[in-house]
Scaffold this active site. Sequence first.
Site, PDB file in Angstrom:
ATOM      1  N   SER A 283     -67.384 -45.523  25.415  1.00 13.46           N
ATOM      2  CA  SER A 283     -66.987 -45.268  24.033  1.00 13.46           C
ATOM      3  C   SER A 283     -67.476 -46.357  23.090  1.00 13.46           C
ATOM      4  O   SER A 283     -67.364 -47.538  23.406  1.00 13.46           O
ATOM      5  CB  SER A 283     -65.470 -45.199  23.934  1.00 13.46           C
ATOM      6  OG  SER A 283     -65.031 -43.923  24.313  1.00 13.46           O
ATOM      7  N   GLY A 284     -67.984 -45.972  21.957  1.00 14.46           N
ATOM      8  CA  GLY A 284     -68.441 -46.937  20.962  1.00 14.46           C
ATOM      9  C   GLY A 284     -69.855 -47.437  21.204  1.00 14.46           C
ATOM     10  O   GLY A 284     -70.470 -48.015  20.327  1.00 14.46           O
TER      11      GLY A 284
ATOM     12  N   ASP B 267     -66.229 -40.506  13.662  1.00 15.63           N
ATOM     13  CA  ASP B 267     -65.738 -41.524  14.594  1.00 15.63           C
ATOM     14  C   ASP B 267     -66.643 -42.764  14.535  1.00 15.63           C
ATOM     15  O   ASP B 267     -67.467 -42.988  15.428  1.00 15.63           O
ATOM     16  CB  ASP B 267     -65.719 -40.908  16.004  1.00 15.63           C
ATOM     17  CG  ASP B 267     -64.952 -41.748  17.000  1.00 15.63           C
ATOM     18  OD1 ASP B 267     -64.322 -42.741  16.585  1.00 15.63           O
ATOM     19  OD2 ASP B 267     -64.991 -41.408  18.200  1.00 15.63           O
TER      20      ASP B 267
ATOM     21  N   GLY C 167     -71.379 -43.275  30.233  1.00 15.15           N
ATOM     22  CA  GLY C 167     -71.258 -43.694  28.841  1.00 15.15           C
ATOM     23  C   GLY C 167     -70.046 -44.569  28.632  1.00 15.15           C
ATOM     24  O   GLY C 167     -69.148 -44.645  29.451  1.00 15.15           O
TER      25      GLY C 167
ATOM     26  N   HIS D  10     -62.290 -44.571  17.120  1.00 16.59           N
ATOM     27  CA  HIS D  10     -61.190 -44.347  18.070  1.00 16.59           C
ATOM     28  C   HIS D  10     -60.963 -45.549  18.990  1.00 16.59           C
ATOM     29  O   HIS D  10     -59.956 -45.609  19.690  1.00 16.59           O
ATOM     30  CB  HIS D  10     -61.403 -43.050  18.865  1.00 16.59           C
ATOM     31  CG  HIS D  10     -62.345 -43.167  20.009  1.00 16.59           C
ATOM     32  ND1 HIS D  10     -63.665 -42.815  19.938  1.00 16.59           N
ATOM     33  CD2 HIS D  10     -62.154 -43.611  21.273  1.00 16.59           C
ATOM     34  CE1 HIS D  10     -64.237 -43.031  21.108  1.00 16.59           C
ATOM     35  NE2 HIS D  10     -63.355 -43.516  21.933  1.00 16.59           N
TER      36      HIS D  10
END
Length: 333
Positions: free
Chosen positions: A228-229, A130, A226, A78
């Site tokens: 993303s990724g 994802d 956190g 994403h």
Amino acid sequence: MRFSMILLCFIVMMLCMAAGSNAERLNDCGIAPLNTRIVGGIIALPGSWPWQVSVHFNGRPTCGGTLIHSQWVMTAAHCIVLTDINKWTLYLGRETQMTSAANPNANEVGVGVQSITIHPNYNSTLYNNDICLMKLNQPVTFTNYIRPICLASNASVFHNATTCWATGWGRIGKYEALPAPQNLQEVEVPVVGNRQCTCQYKPTEGDIITTQMICAGEAGKGVCQGDSGGPLQCKQGSLWVQAGIMSFGVPCATEGFPEVYSRVSEFHTWVSENVRGAEIGFVTYLSSGTDTDTNFKCNATVSNVCTLTFSHFYHFIIIFTTLVLNFLSYSCT
Ligand SMILES: *[C@@H]1O[C@H](CO)[C@@H](O)[C@H](O)[C@H]1NC(C)=O
Ligand SMILES: *[C@@H]1O[C@H](CO)[C@@H](O)[C@H](O)[C@H]1NC(C)=O
Ligand SMILES: *[C@@H]1O[C@H](CO)[C@@H](O)[C@H](O)[C@H]1NC(C)=O
Ligand SMILES: *[C@@H]1O[C@H](CO)[C@@H](O)[C@H](O)[C@H]1NC(C)=O
């Protein structure tokens, strides 16, 4: 004099042998020579997470990622807003997002991207599968600040309450940044078993926890930090093993919503088949004892009253199943 020469030769020989045997180890993954702490603060000391990558799109930090090989980085699908490889730069060995005279990011290397491989079954609605691989346009040299992480093999097991760490530059949403100078953040988070996590996500409507996902976090901890990724990583012996790729969550929710990560062990074969022969360090992470999640009962759906009420409607309102289920789980908890 003669003795010390012999001793010197001996020491040099031993050092060479040690270096040689190190180089033979598979990818030398998961070693963070500068991560010596048992419990950490909030700001990560330089070199603590040498596989942490800052993924930049159009010159701006967009996501986190991990170095898994001298020429491969793993991130979330994403994150890839556009597959034009010229728009992406990966920063390795980065400490702060604001490079200045005071924060020179002296150990950093920036690399361009040669190719982007998104999982073919990535579902942009459910965030299932994802995961994405980026090939660097040149290999990086490993240092104490730039090293690959090990990936959890497909035989790995992560029981509820396994202690792991999440790292990132702490954006809450995709474009909401940390205050200056934006140091890499770290937070210790427990794994939440899939049964419990599925139950906790029931009220959010449409968020489905699949076997390709792993949850981690606890109230007031981890949900804002956190990136993303970025990785969910767990230490086994002296090696750090990546268990998850930060995928989605309910940012800074008051309570009850762990963060959801892509379950790295589910993608063992896919990663192996898509790195074009590169040797990736897969390690089997095992939890001891029994997983308490196996016995988790989700009260929102097991309530007799609710099941009974539901059964009355069952044959008539198939189309609205989801709606009714959501209503029931609300009214029964
Ligand atoms: C995602 O999965 C759902 C449920 O299987 C499906 O209805 C939807 O079309 C999928 N979306 C994409 C973008 O693949
Ligand atoms: C999972 O672990 C947490 C602690 O991290 C605990 O509070 C919770 O009760 C556990 N869940 C189950 C189903 O045992
Ligand atoms: C685990 O992954 C390896 C490498 O892709 C594969 O050969 C093996 O069949 C997988 N095992 C399972 C149980 O999926
Ligand atoms: C579910 O309900 C039972 C009985 O009311 C209770 O003992 C248990 O603690 C509840 N579990 C959770 C996870 O809320």
